[in-house]
Motif scaffolding. Structure first.
Motif, PDB file in Angstrom:
ATOM      1  N   VAL A  12       0.834  -1.202   0.000  1.00  0.00           N
ATOM      2  CA  VAL A  12       0.000   0.000   0.000  1.00  0.00           C
ATOM      3  C   VAL A  12       0.872   1.258   0.000  1.00  0.00           C
ATOM      4  O   VAL A  12       0.556   2.234  -0.674  1.00  0.00           O
ATOM      5  N   GLU A  13       1.989   1.206   0.715  1.00  0.00           N
ATOM      6  CA  GLU A  13       2.908   2.346   0.718  1.00  0.00           C
ATOM      7  C   GLU A  13       3.420   2.649  -0.691  1.00  0.00           C
ATOM      8  O   GLU A  13       3.450   3.792  -1.122  1.00  0.00           O
ATOM      9  N   ILE A  14       3.799   1.588  -1.391  1.00  0.00           N
ATOM     10  CA  ILE A  14       4.285   1.748  -2.772  1.00  0.00           C
ATOM     11  C   ILE A  14       3.166   2.299  -3.654  1.00  0.00           C
ATOM     12  O   ILE A  14       3.361   3.222  -4.435  1.00  0.00           O
ATOM     13  N   ALA A  15       1.967   1.717  -3.505  1.00  0.00           N
ATOM     14  CA  ALA A  15       0.835   2.133  -4.324  1.00  0.00           C
ATOM     15  C   ALA A  15       0.466   3.590  -4.064  1.00  0.00           C
ATOM     16  O   ALA A  15       0.151   4.337  -4.993  1.00  0.00           O
ATOM     17  N   ALA A  47       0.372   6.560  -6.683  1.00  0.00           N
ATOM     18  CA  ALA A  47      -0.885   7.298  -6.867  1.00  0.00           C
ATOM     19  C   ALA A  47      -0.640   8.794  -6.729  1.00  0.00           C
ATOM     20  O   ALA A  47      -1.228   9.605  -7.447  1.00  0.00           O
ATOM     21  N   ASN A  48       0.230   9.163  -5.796  1.00  0.00           N
ATOM     22  CA  ASN A  48       0.547  10.574  -5.611  1.00  0.00           C
ATOM     23  C   ASN A  48       1.250  11.165  -6.830  1.00  0.00           C
ATOM     24  O   ASN A  48       1.064  12.323  -7.164  1.00  0.00           O
ATOM     25  N   LYS A  49       2.050  10.349  -7.485  1.00  0.00           N
ATOM     26  CA  LYS A  49       2.748  10.786  -8.681  1.00  0.00           C
ATOM     27  C   LYS A  49       1.769  11.142  -9.795  1.00  0.00           C
ATOM     28  O   LYS A  49       1.941  12.125 -10.497  1.00  0.00           O
ATOM     29  N   VAL A  50       0.747  10.276  -9.986  1.00  0.00           N
ATOM     30  CA  VAL A  50      -0.189  10.514 -11.081  1.00  0.00           C
ATOM     31  C   VAL A  50      -1.339  11.429 -10.672  1.00  0.00           C
ATOM     32  O   VAL A  50      -2.099  11.887 -11.511  1.00  0.00           O
ATOM     33  N   GLU A  51      -1.459  11.665  -9.360  1.00  0.00           N
ATOM     34  CA  GLU A  51      -2.503  12.545  -8.826  1.00  0.00           C
ATOM     35  C   GLU A  51      -3.895  12.192  -9.301  1.00  0.00           C
ATOM     36  O   GLU A  51      -4.660  13.031  -9.749  1.00  0.00           O
ATOM     37  N   HIS A  52      -4.194  10.904  -9.250  1.00  0.00           N
ATOM     38  CA  HIS A  52      -5.525  10.440  -9.599  1.00  0.00           C
ATOM     39  C   HIS A  52      -6.003   9.433  -8.562  1.00  0.00           C
ATOM     40  O   HIS A  52      -5.200   8.800  -7.885  1.00  0.00           O
ATOM     41  N   GLN A  53      -7.301   9.298  -8.512  1.00  0.00           N
ATOM     42  CA  GLN A  53      -7.895   8.313  -7.613  1.00  0.00           C
ATOM     43  C   GLN A  53      -7.597   6.913  -8.153  1.00  0.00           C
ATOM     44  O   GLN A  53      -7.724   6.656  -9.352  1.00  0.00           O
ATOM     45  N   VAL A  54      -7.184   6.043  -7.265  1.00  0.00           N
ATOM     46  CA  VAL A  54      -6.877   4.674  -7.683  1.00  0.00           C
ATOM     47  C   VAL A  54      -8.126   3.787  -7.572  1.00  0.00           C
ATOM     48  O   VAL A  54      -8.803   3.770  -6.554  1.00  0.00           O
ATOM     49  N   GLU A  55      -8.402   3.105  -8.674  1.00  0.00           N
ATOM     50  CA  GLU A  55      -9.565   2.229  -8.739  1.00  0.00           C
ATOM     51  C   GLU A  55      -9.200   0.828  -8.209  1.00  0.00           C
ATOM     52  O   GLU A  55      -9.940   0.218  -7.455  1.00  0.00           O
ATOM     53  N   ALA A  56      -8.056   0.356  -8.643  1.00  0.00           N
ATOM     54  CA  ALA A  56      -7.633  -0.977  -8.232  1.00  0.00           C
ATOM     55  C   ALA A  56      -6.121  -1.107  -8.246  1.00  0.00           C
ATOM     56  O   ALA A  56      -5.439  -0.444  -9.011  1.00  0.00           O
ATOM     57  N   VAL A  57      -5.634  -1.955  -7.379  1.00  0.00           N
ATOM     58  CA  VAL A  57      -4.209  -2.246  -7.301  1.00  0.00           C
ATOM     59  C   VAL A  57      -4.017  -3.709  -7.699  1.00  0.00           C
ATOM     60  O   VAL A  57      -4.669  -4.591  -7.158  1.00  0.00           O
ATOM     61  N   HIS A  58      -3.168  -3.921  -8.695  1.00  0.00           N
ATOM     62  CA  HIS A  58      -2.923  -5.279  -9.169  1.00  0.00           C
ATOM     63  C   HIS A  58      -1.601  -5.797  -8.626  1.00  0.00           C
ATOM     64  O   HIS A  58      -0.586  -5.107  -8.732  1.00  0.00           O
ATOM     65  N   GLY A  92      15.213 -28.392  -9.194  1.00  0.00           N
ATOM     66  CA  GLY A  92      15.180 -27.344  -8.180  1.00  0.00           C
ATOM     67  C   GLY A  92      15.365 -25.965  -8.795  1.00  0.00           C
ATOM     68  O   GLY A  92      15.521 -24.982  -8.097  1.00  0.00           O
ATOM     69  N   ASP A  93      15.332 -25.931 -10.127  1.00  0.00           N
ATOM     70  CA  ASP A  93      15.530 -24.664 -10.827  1.00  0.00           C
ATOM     71  C   ASP A  93      14.204 -23.917 -10.954  1.00  0.00           C
ATOM     72  O   ASP A  93      13.494 -24.044 -11.937  1.00  0.00           O
ATOM     73  N   LEU A  94      13.904 -23.154  -9.933  1.00  0.00           N
ATOM     74  CA  LEU A  94      12.634 -22.430  -9.892  1.00  0.00           C
ATOM     75  C   LEU A  94      12.648 -21.222 -10.816  1.00  0.00           C
ATOM     76  O   LEU A  94      13.570 -20.413 -10.769  1.00  0.00           O
ATOM     77  N   ARG A  95      11.626 -21.123 -11.654  1.00  0.00           N
ATOM     78  CA  ARG A  95      11.537 -19.966 -12.558  1.00  0.00           C
ATOM     79  C   ARG A  95      10.287 -19.129 -12.291  1.00  0.00           C
ATOM     80  O   ARG A  95      10.051 -18.128 -12.932  1.00  0.00           O
ATOM     81  N   GLY A  96       9.491 -19.574 -11.347  1.00  0.00           N
ATOM     82  CA  GLY A  96       8.292 -18.816 -11.022  1.00  0.00           C
ATOM     83  C   GLY A  96       7.657 -19.371  -9.771  1.00  0.00           C
ATOM     84  O   GLY A  96       7.928 -20.510  -9.388  1.00  0.00           O
ATOM     85  N   GLY A  97       6.818 -18.547  -9.114  1.00  0.00           N
ATOM     86  CA  GLY A  97       6.126 -19.037  -7.931  1.00  0.00           C
ATOM     87  C   GLY A  97       6.482 -18.268  -6.675  1.00  0.00           C
ATOM     88  O   GLY A  97       5.832 -18.406  -5.651  1.00  0.00           O
ATOM     89  N   ARG A  98       7.542 -17.427  -6.775  1.00  0.00           N
ATOM     90  CA  ARG A  98       7.939 -16.667  -5.589  1.00  0.00           C
ATOM     91  C   ARG A  98       7.517 -15.205  -5.695  1.00  0.00           C
ATOM     92  O   ARG A  98       7.872 -14.403  -4.834  1.00  0.00           O
ATOM     93  N   GLU A  99       6.781 -14.876  -6.747  1.00  0.00           N
ATOM     94  CA  GLU A  99       6.426 -13.478  -6.983  1.00  0.00           C
ATOM     95  C   GLU A  99       5.627 -12.876  -5.812  1.00  0.00           C
ATOM     96  O   GLU A  99       4.794 -13.534  -5.210  1.00  0.00           O
ATOM     97  N   LEU A 100       5.940 -11.662  -5.558  1.00  0.00           N
ATOM     98  CA  LEU A 100       5.124 -10.869  -4.643  1.00  0.00           C
ATOM     99  C   LEU A 100       5.420  -9.440  -5.019  1.00  0.00           C
ATOM    100  O   LEU A 100       6.345  -8.832  -4.518  1.00  0.00           O
ATOM    101  N   GLU A 101       4.661  -8.943  -5.980  1.00  0.00           N
ATOM    102  CA  GLU A 101       4.975  -7.609  -6.488  1.00  0.00           C
ATOM    103  C   GLU A 101       3.754  -6.870  -7.011  1.00  0.00           C
ATOM    104  O   GLU A 101       2.771  -7.473  -7.434  1.00  0.00           O
ATOM    105  N   LEU A 102       3.888  -5.567  -6.951  1.00  0.00           N
ATOM    106  CA  LEU A 102       2.860  -4.705  -7.483  1.00  0.00           C
ATOM    107  C   LEU A 102       3.052  -4.646  -8.998  1.00  0.00           C
ATOM    108  O   LEU A 102       4.150  -4.393  -9.463  1.00  0.00           O
ATOM    109  N   THR A 103       2.008  -4.932  -9.759  1.00  0.00           N
ATOM    110  CA  THR A 103       2.188  -4.924 -11.208  1.00  0.00           C
ATOM    111  C   THR A 103       1.542  -3.730 -11.882  1.00  0.00           C
ATOM    112  O   THR A 103       2.045  -3.239 -12.884  1.00  0.00           O
ATOM    113  N   ALA A 104       0.411  -3.263 -11.354  1.00  0.00           N
ATOM    114  CA  ALA A 104      -0.250  -2.136 -12.012  1.00  0.00           C
ATOM    115  C   ALA A 104      -1.225  -1.431 -11.077  1.00  0.00           C
ATOM    116  O   ALA A 104      -1.718  -2.005 -10.110  1.00  0.00           O
ATOM    117  N   LEU A 105      -1.466  -0.174 -11.400  1.00  0.00           N
ATOM    118  CA  LEU A 105      -2.507   0.588 -10.695  1.00  0.00           C
ATOM    119  C   LEU A 105      -3.573   0.946 -11.723  1.00  0.00           C
ATOM    120  O   LEU A 105      -3.243   1.379 -12.827  1.00  0.00           O
TER     121      LEU A 105
END
Ligand SMILES: [Zn+2]
Length: 114
Positions: free
Chosen positions: A11-14, A18-29, A97-110
């Protein structure tokens, strides 16, 4: 309950974005990997709590669940796993054991309200 602290930092990142674009955020992906250790339902609840009285209040949290992906060097093949129980290549059945996905935890879009 570590979802609360995760929700807080997301939420801090979002809010900063949001402050940068100065618009109301509808959804955080966000992307949440199957191995990230995050329970989506708990994160959803934490999000609502954390966004209260911020500029994100009332916005939706959209969670994209990312499955575990392993790479098999023998077959040169990427396998998307149906669960987190077995890490076997779908072609040769060898465990990788060569993991290429599954550990994601990131903000992708507003999503911005226009
Ligand atoms: Zn293989």
């Amino acid at each position: 309950m570590h979802e609360l602290s995760i929700a807080k930092s997301l939420v801090e990142i979002a809010i900063a974005e949001a402050n940068k674009v100065e618009h109301q955020v509808e959804a955080v992906h966000i992307k949440v990997g199957a191995l990230s250790g995050v329970v989506p339902d708990a994160l959803m609840a934490a999000y609502e709590f954390v966004t209260e009285a911020t500029c994100l209040e009332g916005s939706r949290l959209v969670i994209e669940n990312c499955p575990v992906q392993i790479f098999c060097p023998d077959c040169n093949k990427l396998t998307t796993l149906p669960d987190t129980q077995n890490f076997d290549c779908s072609q040769c059945g060898k465990t990788s054991g060569d993991l290429r996905g599954g550990r994601e935890l990131e903000l992708t879009a507003l999503e911005i309200r226009s």
